[in-house]
Design an enzyme around this catalytic site. Sequence first.
Site, PDB file in Angstrom:
ATOM      1  N   ALA A  65       0.855  -1.184   0.000  1.00  0.00           N
ATOM      2  CA  ALA A  65       0.000   0.000   0.000  1.00  0.00           C
ATOM      3  C   ALA A  65       0.898   1.243   0.000  1.00  0.00           C
ATOM      4  O   ALA A  65       2.048   1.181   0.421  1.00  0.00           O
ATOM      5  CB  ALA A  65      -0.897  -0.017   1.232  1.00  0.00           C
ATOM      6  N   GLY A 109       0.550  -5.145   0.870  1.00  0.00           N
ATOM      7  CA  GLY A 109      -0.627  -5.235   0.004  1.00  0.00           C
ATOM      8  C   GLY A 109      -0.309  -5.849  -1.353  1.00  0.00           C
ATOM      9  O   GLY A 109      -1.194  -6.411  -2.004  1.00  0.00           O
ATOM     10  N   GLU A 112      -0.561  -9.469  -0.809  1.00  0.00           N
ATOM     11  CA  GLU A 112      -1.986  -9.766  -0.598  1.00  0.00           C
ATOM     12  C   GLU A 112      -2.762  -9.716  -1.914  1.00  0.00           C
ATOM     13  O   GLU A 112      -3.650 -10.534  -2.154  1.00  0.00           O
ATOM     14  CB  GLU A 112      -2.572  -8.772   0.417  1.00  0.00           C
ATOM     15  N   GLU A 132       4.563  -5.256   7.154  1.00  0.00           N
ATOM     16  CA  GLU A 132       3.780  -4.195   7.818  1.00  0.00           C
ATOM     17  C   GLU A 132       4.252  -3.928   9.244  1.00  0.00           C
ATOM     18  O   GLU A 132       4.195  -2.794   9.726  1.00  0.00           O
ATOM     19  CB  GLU A 132       2.294  -4.557   7.830  1.00  0.00           C
TER      20      GLU A 132
HETATM   21  N1  CO8 Z   1       4.590   3.172  -0.710  1.00  0.00           N
HETATM   22  C1  CO8 Z   1       4.992   4.339  -1.273  1.00  0.00           C
HETATM   23  N2  CO8 Z   1       6.181   4.466  -1.929  1.00  0.00           N
HETATM   24  C2  CO8 Z   1       6.981   3.379  -2.014  1.00  0.00           C
HETATM   25  C3  CO8 Z   1       6.615   2.143  -1.457  1.00  0.00           C
HETATM   26  C4  CO8 Z   1       5.343   2.050  -0.783  1.00  0.00           C
HETATM   27  N3  CO8 Z   1       4.880   0.904  -0.245  1.00  0.00           N
HETATM   28  N4  CO8 Z   1       7.609   1.257  -1.685  1.00  0.00           N
HETATM   29  C5  CO8 Z   1       8.553   1.914  -2.374  1.00  0.00           C
HETATM   30  N5  CO8 Z   1       8.179   3.193  -2.571  1.00  0.00           N
HETATM   31  C6  CO8 Z   1       8.935   4.256  -3.254  1.00  0.00           C
HETATM   32  C7  CO8 Z   1      10.073   4.768  -2.403  1.00  0.00           C
HETATM   33  O1  CO8 Z   1       9.615   5.722  -1.478  1.00  0.00           O
HETATM   34  C8  CO8 Z   1      10.987   5.347  -3.458  1.00  0.00           C
HETATM   35  O2  CO8 Z   1      10.478   6.593  -3.847  1.00  0.00           O
HETATM   36  P1  CO8 Z   1      11.514   7.846  -4.053  1.00  0.00           P
HETATM   37  O3  CO8 Z   1      12.413   7.410  -5.183  1.00  0.00           O
HETATM   38  O4  CO8 Z   1      10.616   8.983  -4.417  1.00  0.00           O
HETATM   39  O5  CO8 Z   1      12.240   8.012  -2.762  1.00  0.00           O
HETATM   40  C9  CO8 Z   1      10.800   4.405  -4.648  1.00  0.00           C
HETATM   41  O6  CO8 Z   1       9.563   3.718  -4.411  1.00  0.00           O
HETATM   42  C10 CO8 Z   1      11.893   3.381  -4.748  1.00  0.00           C
HETATM   43  O7  CO8 Z   1      12.018   2.732  -3.491  1.00  0.00           O
HETATM   44  P2  CO8 Z   1      13.436   2.512  -2.760  1.00  0.00           P
HETATM   45  O8  CO8 Z   1      14.357   3.637  -3.055  1.00  0.00           O
HETATM   46  O9  CO8 Z   1      13.157   2.222  -1.317  1.00  0.00           O
HETATM   47  O10 CO8 Z   1      13.946   1.210  -3.527  1.00  0.00           O
HETATM   48  P3  CO8 Z   1      14.854   0.019  -2.943  1.00  0.00           P
HETATM   49  O11 CO8 Z   1      15.179  -0.840  -4.116  1.00  0.00           O
HETATM   50  O12 CO8 Z   1      15.980   0.544  -2.112  1.00  0.00           O
HETATM   51  O13 CO8 Z   1      13.862  -0.795  -1.942  1.00  0.00           O
HETATM   52  C11 CO8 Z   1      11.815  -1.851  -1.290  1.00  0.00           C
HETATM   53  C12 CO8 Z   1      12.720  -1.411  -2.449  1.00  0.00           C
HETATM   54  C13 CO8 Z   1      12.472  -2.972  -0.490  1.00  0.00           C
HETATM   55  C14 CO8 Z   1      10.521  -2.353  -1.921  1.00  0.00           C
HETATM   56  C15 CO8 Z   1      11.539  -0.636  -0.361  1.00  0.00           C
HETATM   57  O14 CO8 Z   1      11.103   0.464  -1.148  1.00  0.00           O
HETATM   58  C16 CO8 Z   1      10.510  -0.876   0.693  1.00  0.00           C
HETATM   59  O15 CO8 Z   1      10.811  -1.489   1.717  1.00  0.00           O
HETATM   60  N6  CO8 Z   1       9.247  -0.424   0.457  1.00  0.00           N
HETATM   61  C17 CO8 Z   1       8.199  -0.515   1.424  1.00  0.00           C
HETATM   62  C18 CO8 Z   1       7.661  -1.925   1.504  1.00  0.00           C
HETATM   63  C19 CO8 Z   1       6.580  -2.004   2.542  1.00  0.00           C
HETATM   64  O16 CO8 Z   1       6.757  -1.712   3.717  1.00  0.00           O
HETATM   65  N7  CO8 Z   1       5.387  -2.460   2.111  1.00  0.00           N
HETATM   66  C20 CO8 Z   1       4.245  -2.585   2.972  1.00  0.00           C
HETATM   67  C21 CO8 Z   1       3.424  -1.336   2.915  1.00  0.00           C
HETATM   68  S1  CO8 Z   1       2.096  -1.347   4.086  1.00  0.00           S
HETATM   69  C22 CO8 Z   1       0.925  -2.313   3.326  1.00  0.00           C
HETATM   70  O17 CO8 Z   1       1.052  -2.778   2.243  1.00  0.00           O
HETATM   71  C23 CO8 Z   1      -0.284  -2.512   4.152  1.00  0.00           C
HETATM   72  C24 CO8 Z   1      -1.354  -3.187   3.371  1.00  0.00           C
HETATM   73  C25 CO8 Z   1      -2.599  -3.084   4.125  1.00  0.00           C
HETATM   74  C26 CO8 Z   1      -3.812  -3.407   3.344  1.00  0.00           C
HETATM   75  C27 CO8 Z   1      -3.662  -3.051   1.890  1.00  0.00           C
HETATM   76  C28 CO8 Z   1      -4.905  -2.457   1.374  1.00  0.00           C
HETATM   77  C29 CO8 Z   1      -6.074  -3.275   1.457  1.00  0.00           C
END
Ligand code: CO8
Length: 258
Positions: A65, A109, A112, A132
């Site tokens: 998400a 998400g 999921e 999460e």
């Molecule tokens: N949301 C928003 N932006 C994101 C997300 C995200 N989940 N994941 C990555 N991005 C963005 C980063 O902010 C970054 O943006 P910017 O270049 O502007 O800074 C860009 O994508 C690239 O990301 P990274 O620089 O971090 O890239 P890396 O290769 O270093 O890392 C990862 C990739 C491992 C995927 C890392 O970005 C990460 O850990 N992302 C977050 C993953 C996460 O925590 N996901 C869970 C989110 S919570 C959730 O899904 C709850 C669901 C609940 C129900 C869903 C709805 C029903």
Amino acid sequence: MEYSNIIVETRGRVGLITLNRPKAMNALNDQLIDEVGDALDAFEKDEGIGAIVITGSEKAFAAGADIGAMANYSHMDAYKGDYITRNWERLKSCRKPIIAAVAGFALGGGCELAMMCDMIFAADTAKFGQPEVKLGILPGAGGTQRLPRAIGKAKAMDMCLTARMMDAAEAERAGLVARIVPADRLVDEAIEAAAVIAGFSLPIIIMIKESVNRAFESPLSEGLLFERRTFHSAFGLEDQKEGMAAFVEKRKPVFKHR
Ligand code: CO8
């Protein structure tokens, strides 16, 4: 229809939805999920489509998400507006089969969303996770429910409590993934499998999907009864006559109700 977060195409009788927010690793905001729902509705109505593939990019199926969008939500925002979770169940109610073709990250998400599809094909680059807990929340779209059903309690607890990721090989061994495919073949292989499905009788495909899903919703005796009733009803279909006649006559069946 105009979409800004997904790309929608058809390949023969297969509908293809590509999640397309490359700058945010396909993070799932409400608009994207609404668009996926609209695209599914359109494919569901289209008699030329028999199966659907949902994919992302090489780097990410979806990284979860959209954290930026939900960071400042209050409980009232989330609950009253049904933010983040609205429209997700649309995937579950789609009657035509959906294959998730996952390369790169399928986190939160994103994992999921893949699990809501009927099966997952994973590129050898795929990584699945429910991270999460690191954000001070818990999975909210089936991670605590579908993951244990797919891979068992031990591994589901491990993933949800520690946030560790699972690679494609482990995900396949654990039962989360149907097939592992070289990354450059992922979408083609998913489309080929979807095309095979789309060549069969659609009423039968729907009956199979409903029956397999029933295994997760009911006790065995009820599931077996549902299957038997559904099995008997198949003998009322023209496509059953065609399928069996074709076998007896040693020719390929031509199903009428695709
Ligand atoms: N949301 C928003 N932006 C994101 C997300 C995200 N989940 N994941 C990555 N991005 C963005 C980063 O902010 C970054 O943006 P910017 O270049 O502007 O800074 C860009 O994508 C690239 O990301 P990274 O620089 O971090 O890239 P890396 O290769 O270093 O890392 C990862 C990739 C491992 C995927 C890392 O970005 C990460 O850990 N992302 C977050 C993953 C996460 O925590 N996901 C869970 C989110 S919570 C959730 O899904 C709850 C669901 C609940 C129900 C869903 C709805 C029903």
